[in-house]
Scaffold this active site. Structure first.
Site, PDB file in Angstrom:
ATOM      1  N   LYS A  65      29.549 -96.798  40.924  1.00  0.00           N
ATOM      2  CA  LYS A  65      30.518 -96.197  41.855  1.00  0.00           C
ATOM      3  C   LYS A  65      29.775 -95.555  43.025  1.00  0.00           C
ATOM      4  O   LYS A  65      30.198 -95.668  44.176  1.00  0.00           O
ATOM      5  CB  LYS A  65      31.390 -95.170  41.114  1.00  0.00           C
ATOM      6  CG  LYS A  65      32.377 -95.852  40.169  1.00  0.00           C
ATOM      7  CD  LYS A  65      33.063 -94.885  39.215  1.00  0.00           C
ATOM      8  CE  LYS A  65      33.888 -95.680  38.190  1.00  0.00           C
ATOM      9  NZ  LYS A  65      34.487 -94.849  37.146  1.00  0.00           N
ATOM     10  N   GLN A 109      34.447 -88.741  35.193  1.00  0.00           N
ATOM     11  CA  GLN A 109      34.228 -89.916  34.343  1.00  0.00           C
ATOM     12  C   GLN A 109      34.659 -89.593  32.905  1.00  0.00           C
ATOM     13  O   GLN A 109      34.244 -88.580  32.350  1.00  0.00           O
ATOM     14  CB  GLN A 109      32.739 -90.305  34.394  1.00  0.00           C
ATOM     15  CG  GLN A 109      32.414 -91.591  33.685  1.00  0.00           C
ATOM     16  CD  GLN A 109      33.034 -92.829  34.336  1.00  0.00           C
ATOM     17  OE1 GLN A 109      33.029 -92.961  35.555  1.00  0.00           O
ATOM     18  NE2 GLN A 109      33.586 -93.704  33.528  1.00  0.00           N
ATOM     19  N   ASP A 132      41.648 -91.471  40.796  1.00  0.00           N
ATOM     20  CA  ASP A 132      41.853 -92.317  39.614  1.00  0.00           C
ATOM     21  C   ASP A 132      43.344 -92.492  39.308  1.00  0.00           C
ATOM     22  O   ASP A 132      43.713 -93.339  38.497  1.00  0.00           O
ATOM     23  CB  ASP A 132      41.160 -91.685  38.386  1.00  0.00           C
ATOM     24  CG  ASP A 132      39.823 -92.355  38.079  1.00  0.00           C
ATOM     25  OD1 ASP A 132      39.636 -93.509  38.493  1.00  0.00           O
ATOM     26  OD2 ASP A 132      38.977 -91.710  37.424  1.00  0.00           O
TER      27      ASP A 132
END
Ligand code: NAD
Length: 301
Positions: A65, A109, A132
């Site tokens: 990422k 994460q 997200d």
């Protein structure tokens, strides 16, 4: 009656949807949008990436990422915290990132270590920075079709479908898997396009018959080669989200999807694994970061 395997083998080959190429062109659009933001604001959008602990898979995902941010000109800020970090300390960091005007997107994460309440942490992220799309506010917006930030993999799935289908209105779609981060949001997005959606899961009875009726099949079960050739209607479009690591040649892991790719060549189009949905997920994360920056700018006006 289901066509025989011999008949399927002799059929024309399905179009292979190239997720890598589609992700590359999305990255180009994102990079252009970043340049426009820099020209207007004097600084690029910022993405904070928070990693707690040393889970090797998470380390790889976070590394990818951050590399991807560099490619399109987004500034990334990495926060690596030890596994024993307390929930309070993590919530304090999130509050600081929420208040920081140079940060437009926050990504925590997952999975988080077991002593941390994942739901509480994800809900602490400002919904406007929730790139997200996991915050309950964004989930609610998705289910009511009222905008917001959409989870990256489902967004990527829709872009892959858009590359081969002009209008999904009235089409029969089946989603295999009902997780909060993949199956359910995909079902919501398909409903927004006015497809007729059936969501299935591990307890679903008669899955092959349900799949056989579908014009669109999205497989997101994590069950290798679950979808067989004889389950699939001629001319269907198939998106394979599943990724399972299996032992491959020379001890190297190989990635296997949820669809028996070689058996579904009578479909109209199908995504490969790897090279289908996977590359879209990170490209959509970058696109969401730009979208978050654009939404903030629109609010300032
Ligand atoms: P999950 O384990 O949370 O959910 C799996 C879902 O599939 C569940 O609803 C379960 O009921 C259903 N299911 C499992 N086996 C089934 C079967 N035999 N028949 C019917 N339904 C079945 O998983 P997830 O997080 O939703 O991920 C699903 C898959 O997608 C995994 O393989 C994951 O690695 C992959 N994935 C890929 C990407 C990507 O970027 N390509 C991103 C996220 C997830």
């Amino acid at each position: 009656m289901a066509p025989s395997h011999a008949a399927l083998d002799s059929a024309a080959r399905a179009h292979r949807i190239d997720g890598r190429a589609i992700a590359r062109s999305l990255d180009e659009e994102t990079a252009a949008a970043v340049r426009a933001i820099v020209a207007r604001d004097g600084a690029p959008p910022g993405l904070a990436v928070v990693l707690v602990g040393e889970d090797p898979a998470s380390e790889v995902y976070v590394g990818r990422k951050i590399e991807a941010c560099l490619r399109v000109g987004i500034l990334s800020f990495e926060h690596r915290l030890p596994a024993q970090t307390t929930q309070d300390a993590l919530l304090t960091l999130i509050a600081r990132l929420n208040a920081d005007p140079t940060i437009h997107g926050i990504l925590v994460q997952v999975p988080l270590p077991p002593h941390i309440d994942e739901g509480m942490v994800l809900s602490a992220i400002d919904p406007a920075k929730d790139v997200d799309g996991f915050h309950p506010v964004n989930v609610g917006r998705l289910s009511t079709g009222t905008g917001g930030l959409v989870p990256c993999t489902p967004l990527g799935v829709m872009m892959l479908l858009d590359s081969v289908i002009d209008d999904m209105k009235g089409m029969d779609a089946v989603v295999i898997g009902k997780s909060n981060i993949v199956g359910k949001p995909i079902a919501m997005l398909l409903l927004e396009r006015e497809a007729t959606v059936t969501v299935t899961h591990i307890e679903t009875r008669g899955l092959p018959d349900i799949v056989r009726k579908a014009d669109i099949v999205v497989a997101a079960a994590g069950a290798p080669r679950l979808v067989k050739g004889f389950w699939v209607k001629e001319g269907a479009v198939i998106i394979d989200v599943g990724i399972t690591r299996m032992p491959g040649e020379g001890g190297k892991a190989r990635l296997v999807g949820d669809v028996a790719f070689d058996e579904v060549q009578h479909a109209r189009a199908v995504t490969p694994v790897p090279g289908g949905v996977g590359p879209m997920t990170i490209a959509c994360l970058l696109a969401n970061t730009v979208k978050a920056a654009q939404m903030r700018n629109a609010q300032k006006k």
